[in-house]
Design an enzyme around this catalytic site. Sequence first.
Site, PDB file in Angstrom:
ATOM      1  N   SER A  96       0.779  -1.109   0.162  1.00 46.00           N
ATOM      2  CA  SER A  96      -0.118  -0.040   0.090  1.00 46.00           C
ATOM      3  C   SER A  96       0.830   1.188  -0.092  1.00 46.00           C
ATOM      4  O   SER A  96       0.433   2.425  -0.334  1.00 46.00           O
ATOM      5  CB  SER A  96      -1.013   0.061   1.197  1.00 46.00           C
ATOM      6  OG  SER A  96      -0.298   0.271   2.300  1.00 46.00           O
ATOM      7  N   LYS A 111       1.425   4.083   7.098  1.00 44.67           N
ATOM      8  CA  LYS A 111       0.506   4.797   6.091  1.00 44.67           C
ATOM      9  C   LYS A 111       1.104   6.457   6.498  1.00 44.67           C
ATOM     10  O   LYS A 111       1.775   6.995   7.564  1.00 44.67           O
ATOM     11  CB  LYS A 111      -1.057   4.935   6.625  1.00 44.67           C
ATOM     12  CG  LYS A 111      -1.702   3.400   6.182  1.00 44.67           C
ATOM     13  CD  LYS A 111      -1.769   3.251   4.756  1.00 44.67           C
ATOM     14  CE  LYS A 111      -2.375   1.890   4.533  1.00 44.67           C
ATOM     15  NZ  LYS A 111      -1.584   0.626   4.896  1.00 44.67           N
TER      16      LYS A 111
END
Length: 215
Positions: free
Chosen positions: A136, A173
């Site tokens: 991701s 993230k």
Amino acid sequence: MGRTPTGQTRDRIFMYMRERLLAGRPPTVREVQEAFGFRSVQSAREHLEALVAEGRLDKDPGKSRGYRLNAGSGEARREPGGGSAAMPPRLIPLLGRVSAGAFSLAVEDLEGYLPIAPDRAGAEDTVFGLRVRGESMRDAGILPGDIVIVRRQPKADDGAIVVALVGEEATVKRLRLRGERVELHPENPDYQVMTPDPKQLEIVGRVIEVRRYLD
């Protein structure tokens, strides 16, 4: 957890030995065993003997603390009056894995140690490494198998790449602050933005470095 490649383990052992020897505190084989979590002293001894065979360490036979840096490697400690040497690196723990995808169980499982420049290490126990899995964060240059170096801190600025914990699950993230709402953004369009409940969200730390081994 997958087995760490032998070459990576040996490099970490060498950096551990280098730091201890430059500090004038040569370790015993048993101390190496304990530092890297080997099940037997023999495993630690085999890595040390391999470093001797590679010419990275020398050994004085019959001494329990007989390993020293190879005099021809340029790593040997200088005597007083012989000029200043660069500060040796600090060793930080490599703790388990963190997901760069959907949330995954956060596990602090010591794999070993990593060298880091003293000026980036900060205070004791404030910096650690985590091995990444998932894609991701691909477009930020963080790929599966990479190691992120994380500085522990409970808050981070908008736009920082962080390791975040929700309950017992962790992820890496990009942090986005939207008023009262906190968003965890991937750097890959195939993944969705995460919007956890701020009351359940804990910022573990900010990513300050990414490392990649090619073999």
